[in-house]
Design an enzyme around this catalytic site. Sequence first.
Site, short mmCIF file in Angstrom:
data_model
loop_
_atom_site.label_atom_id
_atom_site.label_comp_id
_atom_site.label_asym_id
_atom_site.label_seq_id
_atom_site.Cartn_x
_atom_site.Cartn_y
_atom_site.Cartn_z
N GLY A 88 0.81 -1.21 0.00
CA GLY A 88 0.00 0.00 0.00
C GLY A 88 0.85 1.26 0.00
N ASP A 89 1.96 1.21 0.72
CA ASP A 89 2.89 2.35 0.73
C ASP A 89 3.47 2.57 -0.67
OD1 ASP A 89 2.42 2.30 3.47
OD2 ASP A 89 4.24 1.13 3.87
N ALA A 90 3.83 1.48 -1.33
CA ALA A 90 4.38 1.58 -2.68
C ALA A 90 3.33 2.13 -3.65
CB ALA A 90 4.87 0.21 -3.15
#
Length: 344
Positions: free
Chosen positions: A297-299
């Site tokens: 999700g961060d990516a």
Amino acid sequence: MVNFENLKLVALGNPLLDMQVRDGQDVLQKYGLKPNDAVLASPEQLSIYEHLVENYQVTYVAGGAAQNTARCAQYALPEGSTAYLGCVGNDDLAQQLRAANEREGLQSVYQVVNDTPTGSCAVVITGHDRSLCTNLGAAEKFDKSHLDSQEAKAAIEAAKFFYIGGFFLTHGVESALIVAKHAKETGKPFAFNLSAPFIPQFFKSQVDQVMPYAELVIGNESEAEAWAKASGMETNDLSSIAQKIADSPSEVSKPRTVLITHGAESTIRAVQGQSSVITHPTPKIDAANIVDTNGAGDAFAGGVIAGLIMGKSMEEAVDVGHRLGGMCIGQVGPVLKFPKENVL
């Protein structure tokens, strides 16, 4: 002095060193953790870090959700495009974080405290699930005075885009609001990530203070459902929730966009004032190629922001986010491929 001549993005968050272990079913049971969740360590869970070191082969990865996002954005952006603000201890863990950021081109603008160690996060992987248990340590010592330091002020003035992860609101809402209001006053985009279900659940007042300044809000299905429940919505329909977030109070003139990811399911996009949502199919990845979903999700968020900074449409930016998220889950932790691939 760090060079901010080409700076595009400033992110604020909690710098953490991730301690990853595999096949951790016993750890989940011992410490009362869910297979796919993110929590702050309770007093009863603080021994988990020593337990992992003593009983497992630990992989150390630079982490912290917003720091991951900034590093992933830098992967797609020109050299010198990103800087990250957070608080660390005066210890070896902080040096490991700086080194990891330097390898990937992210400029560290850390506040340093001498009386508290750098934060850490136990990452317990079971199958394709990962459970995060965080001890914020120095990360929660971030003080708004750091924003007045010469280096931080220079970064904030130079940046063209701002990003704050929801985890930062557990302690840093004053600092978040300073940056959010600066973004409004200067007409620069500000993005906010819900980050984990417990953020809208237990820190709703802080979320409600910061979200009005966000032109872009990102979250996943469990975070969206937690926001809906905390806001009194009696539905788990992600499209309805996304639209409700998009239409929530705003302090900026540009319509807010909300992106809700849902694992392998389509990403949902809602825009303030529009009557229907848009879906973006998520590229399918063979289960055999999934190594670790930690940081996906961060990516995704980093890819979306990088695409927008480079002038791409929201649809194109979501595609970039999907590509970086797909790349991430093929690695251990929030790690990307080098030499760099062209993901834009």
